[in-house]
Design a protein around this motif. Sequence first.
Motif, PDB file in Angstrom:
ATOM      1  N   ILE A 586      -2.538  10.418   3.974  1.00  0.00           N
ATOM      2  CA  ILE A 586      -3.255  10.275   2.703  1.00  0.00           C
ATOM      3  C   ILE A 586      -2.407   9.514   1.692  1.00  0.00           C
ATOM      4  O   ILE A 586      -2.892   8.642   0.962  1.00  0.00           O
ATOM      5  CB  ILE A 586      -3.662  11.658   2.166  1.00  0.00           C
ATOM      6  N   SER A 587      -1.112   9.829   1.652  1.00  0.00           N
ATOM      7  CA  SER A 587      -0.216   9.124   0.730  1.00  0.00           C
ATOM      8  C   SER A 587      -0.124   7.640   1.061  1.00  0.00           C
ATOM      9  O   SER A 587      -0.163   6.780   0.166  1.00  0.00           O
ATOM     10  CB  SER A 587       1.173   9.767   0.770  1.00  0.00           C
ATOM     11  N   GLU A 589      -2.414   5.882   2.596  1.00  0.00           N
ATOM     12  CA  GLU A 589      -3.700   5.261   2.260  1.00  0.00           C
ATOM     13  C   GLU A 589      -3.807   4.993   0.752  1.00  0.00           C
ATOM     14  O   GLU A 589      -4.335   3.959   0.342  1.00  0.00           O
ATOM     15  CB  GLU A 589      -4.840   6.168   2.722  1.00  0.00           C
ATOM     16  N   ARG A 590      -3.308   5.907  -0.061  1.00  0.00           N
ATOM     17  CA  ARG A 590      -3.332   5.688  -1.508  1.00  0.00           C
ATOM     18  C   ARG A 590      -2.448   4.512  -1.901  1.00  0.00           C
ATOM     19  O   ARG A 590      -2.821   3.693  -2.748  1.00  0.00           O
ATOM     20  CB  ARG A 590      -2.874   6.958  -2.220  1.00  0.00           C
ATOM     21  N   LYS A 591      -1.264   4.437  -1.287  1.00  0.00           N
ATOM     22  CA  LYS A 591      -0.390   3.301  -1.587  1.00  0.00           C
ATOM     23  C   LYS A 591      -1.038   1.984  -1.189  1.00  0.00           C
ATOM     24  O   LYS A 591      -0.973   0.993  -1.915  1.00  0.00           O
ATOM     25  CB  LYS A 591       0.946   3.471  -0.853  1.00  0.00           C
ATOM     26  N   ALA A 593      -4.267   1.393  -0.910  1.00  0.00           N
ATOM     27  CA  ALA A 593      -5.369   1.105  -1.832  1.00  0.00           C
ATOM     28  C   ALA A 593      -4.851   0.557  -3.158  1.00  0.00           C
ATOM     29  O   ALA A 593      -5.440  -0.371  -3.738  1.00  0.00           O
ATOM     30  CB  ALA A 593      -6.196   2.371  -2.061  1.00  0.00           C
ATOM     31  N   LYS A 594      -3.730   1.101  -3.626  1.00  0.00           N
ATOM     32  CA  LYS A 594      -3.142   0.593  -4.863  1.00  0.00           C
ATOM     33  C   LYS A 594      -2.664  -0.844  -4.696  1.00  0.00           C
ATOM     34  O   LYS A 594      -2.859  -1.693  -5.575  1.00  0.00           O
ATOM     35  CB  LYS A 594      -1.980   1.501  -5.280  1.00  0.00           C
TER      36      LYS A 594
END
Length: 612
Positions: A586-587, A589-591, A593-594
């Motif tokens: 999840i971390s 994927e967030r990076k 996406a950012k």
Amino acid sequence: MVKAVKHYRPPGKKKEGNAAKFVTRSQALKQLQINLPLFRKLCILKGVTPREPKKKFKGTHQTYYHVKDVAFLHHEPLLEIHREIRVHERKIKKAEAKKNLERAKRLREKTPKPKIDRIIRQRYPRFVDALGELDDCLSMVHLFAALPAAESKKIDIECVHKCRRLAHEWQAFISRTHKLRKAFVSVKGIYYQAEVEGQKITWLTPHSLQQVVSDDVDVITMLNFLQLYEPLLGFVNFRLYHSINLKYPPILDPRLEALAADLYALSRYANANVNAVPSVVNSEASQVAESEQGDAKPKRDDIEHEKSELRLAQLQHQLPTNEPGALMQLVEEAASEEEEDQDTRECKNLFKDLKFFLSREVPRESLLFVIPAFGGIVSWEGEGAPFQESDQSITHQIVDRDSQGHKFLSREYVQPQWVFDSVNARIILPTVDYMVGRIPPPHLSPFIDYEEEGAYIPDYAKTIKQLQAAARKEVLPLPGVGKEDLEDPQNILVEGIMDRAEANQAAQRKQKMMMLEQQYHNDLKKELQGVTYGKMDSNVDKQTSTGEIQTGEESTDNAQQKDDADDMGTLMMSRKKRKLLEAMKISNERKQAKNDLIKQRKKKIDEAHKKS
């Protein structure tokens, strides 16, 4: 079956559990018999913070403290001193009510003042502990050094001057010992990071603008913190100055301070003049004592004026005429070459043999701190400057306006951002992009690690990396060329980096490693298919040796097998490790996406520039 009887505690008995370990803030105030502002002040000075019990027995809206912390405050000598201060204030109020102004003035001068020295020794038993807690201290002191004095906000002018003196002494030590490592200009202010005795210290300095204190800010709480931070920074400066054989506090130079209020009025201490200073000070003290004996009521202003004149004469005798200020000449050599580490030597020689001149529109105080910290010589426009603008030995002039009255061909005119970017990159960057009138490159933060996996790397960061590699004579892949091309011995041979014999040996080693890697992948594939090692498939080996291309169906099967293997590995994990793996995914994927969002914004900006 006997039913368990619930334990019943009669009233008046000893409490148990959280009720015995924690008390609410109102209960603590009743035990200490003090008001809320004094309780907050004591908690700030002693470092007592609220606790969070597992079960909040008085409700979630209450603030809880540990019983031992309250008992720690109950035996604090500061509590008695503040009670004496409260009694003294009542006496002053009573004298003023009776119109006895002389008694009120005399009582006000004899008001007891709390001492924080003992508390600092208790909270920071080692010097390293004090350095580790210096981030907030420096930020608070630099903030109050830039605030205007206001009676309505209870900000005294002496407090502002003291904070400014402490901040200047700290910056003078960092600048002359070359301990500064990073500098970043942001909207909030300028972030600095220094490394002192292995401790990285980061603080924020506000911009040199008019500061306005709004009503939403709790100035009383900030002043309580400042009451602890002022002596703490004074002790730290005392220890640091003595570590480089300098006396503390340094003698202030009123002439330089009057000519340039934003400079640090610190005079130079040479080892040869250390013994000369006490004799002058003793003679000064004897003269003052004789004058006090001669006159019954001497005027304090006259004594201070005589002191300043004597110090000014002493400093004019010590300092040469081209002295830029005490920031430039605190000490000639603070530490020997054997004691300096690699970072200090690198920072010391960054701006070596470069002379800078600051125009009046640039942030002078910040540049006077940064440039000497990296080995440069700097001057400014105005009185007291070491050299004028017409000096032909100036290599760089820092300007921030397009129109220049007179330009010298022997120097380069750059914007202030060039200094900070060069400091963060640790190399002298090309001045083409920072010339006057041009839009400079983006100011990258040195506190972001662009080497981190999945981090977004700006284009200018890649350019700086190439320039750093060129300055250190390292071999990096060019844009569009991967590391595998650089590792190829034939490519390196073509570039002329190694000779033919070394290239042949490297090619043999690479071929052997590729064969072992291919064999490992083949064995892993057979293991996933359930084939034992004794049953060797000759057809698969022939296809691998001849290097035939797999079909689309075979690649799909391999991908499916890989997914199955990943699922099997996930099922074999424990629940804790599986949750940790999901959190990591999840971390990531967030990076990602950012990073995708940043790339989309950059693409839109580039398209807008192309259309315009």
